[in-house]
Write a protein that holds these residues in place. Structure first.
Motif, short mmCIF file in Angstrom:
data_model
loop_
_atom_site.label_atom_id
_atom_site.label_comp_id
_atom_site.label_asym_id
_atom_site.label_seq_id
_atom_site.Cartn_x
_atom_site.Cartn_y
_atom_site.Cartn_z
N LYS A 150 8.00 -33.20 22.24
CA LYS A 150 9.15 -33.33 23.14
C LYS A 150 10.28 -32.33 22.86
CE LYS A 150 12.60 -36.38 25.15
NZ LYS A 150 13.14 -37.75 25.25
N ARG A 151 10.81 -32.29 21.62
CA ARG A 151 11.98 -31.44 21.38
C ARG A 151 11.70 -30.37 20.32
NH1 ARG A 151 14.02 -36.48 21.13
NH2 ARG A 151 14.19 -36.36 18.87
N TRP A 152 12.25 -29.16 20.60
CA TRP A 152 12.27 -28.07 19.63
C TRP A 152 13.74 -27.74 19.42
CZ3 TRP A 152 8.61 -29.09 23.11
CH2 TRP A 152 7.28 -29.05 22.68
N GLU A 153 14.36 -28.41 18.46
CA GLU A 153 15.80 -28.36 18.28
C GLU A 153 16.32 -26.94 18.03
OE1 GLU A 153 17.90 -30.57 18.83
OE2 GLU A 153 16.91 -32.51 18.72
N ASP A 154 15.62 -26.15 17.23
CA ASP A 154 16.10 -24.79 16.91
C ASP A 154 16.21 -23.93 18.16
OD1 ASP A 154 16.19 -25.56 14.30
OD2 ASP A 154 14.29 -24.60 13.73
N ALA A 155 15.30 -24.16 19.11
CA ALA A 155 15.31 -23.37 20.33
C ALA A 155 16.07 -24.06 21.46
CB ALA A 155 13.88 -23.08 20.78
N GLY A 156 16.43 -25.32 21.24
CA GLY A 156 17.14 -26.05 22.29
C GLY A 156 16.25 -26.42 23.46
#
Length: 327
Positions: free
Chosen positions: A241-247
Motif C-alpha cells: 500500500k504505502r512507500w513512505e520515502d517516495a510518498g
C-alpha cells in the motif's frame, strides 16, 4: 372348608395385585436426563457413524442410540431411572428414545447469540437448556402419525433431526458435503515489481508479502450464514500500500483485484492497516456449496497516487498471481 380355602387364596391374590394400576403413558409425555450408555457398537440401536448428527457454527450434536417402540426397553430403563416401570404408550402412540454421544469435533464456544434447542412433536414443543452431549437422553411419547424431531437454531437458521429415522431436516448443506466444516490452506506468496512514471529519472517499486491463505466457511461472524446454495470463501493476504520515502500510495480495487471462480464481486472486503506500511486484506466471496475447489487470481488493479493524491502511471502490464484452493 373348601369355601374358606378359596376365600383365603382369593384374598392373598388381591393383596399382591397393585391397587392402583397404571394407565398407558399418554401422548406428548416428555422427559430428559443423563445416564450410562444404552447400547454398544454393533447393536441395532447404535447410530454412531451414521448421518444422524447436526453441526453449526458453534454447536455439534450426534446420536449414539435410538429406540422406537410401544414400551421402554429394559436396557434403557435400567440406566435412565426416570423411565423405570414406565407403562406402555397409549394406543396410537410410541416411545421415541434417543441418547446422544460426544460430537466428532469440538465446536468453538464463543457464540455471540444464544443457541435455541427444542424437541418438536407435531405442534408441541419441548425446550431444552442446551445442545445434548455425551450421555444426555430424550424420551417422548409421539403419535404414530406425527414427526418427532430435535431442532437447533443459531443466528436465525434452524436445523432439524428426525429422532425416529436420524434424517436431517432443512440442514445447512455446506456442513455435510463430505468437506471439512473448516478448511484453511496456504497458497502462493505475492511478489510484484513494476516500473512507474515518477520523477525525472523514473522509478520502480516492489511489494512482497507472505502466502495467500483461504478458508471455507458456511457461516462468518458479522456476515452470518452464506446465501442459500453457497458457502463463503475467505481470501486473506498482505499488500504493501504505502512507500513512505517516495510518498506513494497504492490502493487496491476491491471489485477487480481478486477474481474467484464461481463468484462475482466480493461479499465483503476489509483492508486493515498493519505495522509495515501495508494492509491485511480479507476478501469474502460466495461460491457454490458443493464446489470441491476454486481458482483464484490476484492482480493489483487499483490506483497509485503521489503524496498530493495525483495519479502515478504504472508502466508495466500488471501480472496475475494464479493459484487454486482445493477442499
Amino acid at each position: 372348608m373348601v369355601a374358606l380355602l378359596l376365600f383365603a387364596v382369593s384374598t392373598e391374590l388381591d393383596q399382591e395385585r397393585d391397587p392402583y394400576p397404571k394407565l398407558p403413558t399418554p401422548a406428548y409425555e416428555f422427559a430428559s436426563g443423563t445416564s450410562g450408555r444404552w447400547c454398544d457398537a454393533g447393536d441395532s440401536a447404535w447410530m454412531r457413524g451414521t448421518e444422524a448428527f447436526l453441526v453449526g457454527p458453534h454447536f455439534a450434536a450426534s446420536v449414539k442410540c435410538r429406540f422406537v417402540g410401544e414400551s421402554v426397553p429394559a436396557v434403557v430403563s435400567g440406566q435412565a431411572l426416570a423411565l423405570e416401570d414406565e407403562p406402555p404408550a397409549a394406543m396410537g402412540n410410541e416411545f421415541v428414545l434417543t441418547q446422544f454421544a460426544v460430537a466428532t469435533f469440538e465446536p468453538p464456544d464463543d457464540a455471540a447469540e444464544p443457541i435455541d434447542v427444542l424437541v418438536r412433536v407435531g405442534e408441541r414443543e419441548f425446550p431444552l437448556d442446551e445442545v445434548p452431549g455425551e450421555g444426555d437422553w430424550i424420551a417422548v411419547v409421539a403419535p404414530l402419525d406425527e414427526q418427532a424431531a430435535l431442532w437447533i437454531e443459531e443466528d436465525g437458521r434452524a436445523q432439524g433431526l428426525d429422532l425416529r429415522t436420524g434424517d436431517r431436516i432443512d440442514d445447512a448443506a455446506a456442513y455435510y458435503e463430505g468437506i471439512p466444516r473448516w478448511t484453511g490452506q496456504q497458497l502462493a506468496p505475492l511478489e510484484y515489481e513494476v516500473d512507474i512514471d515518477y520523477g525525472p529519472y523514473g522509478w520502480w517499486i516492489s511489494c512482497e508479502s507472505g502466502p495467500v491463505r483461504v478458508f471455507r466457511d458456511p457461516w462468518i461472524d458479522g456476515l452470518g450464514w452464506a446465501p442459500e446454495g453457497s458457502v463463503f470463501l475467505r481470501v486473506t493476504f498482505g499488500w504493501c500500500k504505502r512507500w513512505e520515502d517516495a510518498g506513494l500510495t497504492w490502493e487496491l480495487d476491491p471489485d477487480r483485484a481478486v477474481e474467484v471462480e464461481g463468484a462475482e464481486k466480493p461479499v465483503s472486503w476489509e483492508a486493515t492497516e498493519n505495522t509495515w506500511d501495508g494492509v491485511d486484506v480479507v476478501a469474502v466471496y460466495a461460491i457454490p456449496e458443493d464446489a470441491s475447489g476454486a481458482d483464484i487470481g490476484i492482480t493489483p488493479h487499483g490506483e497509485l497516487t503521489d503524496e498530493h493524491g495525483d495519479p502515478v502511471e504504472i508502466l508495466d502490464e500488471l501480472e496475475t498471481t494464479e493459484m487454486r484452493a482445493e477442499f
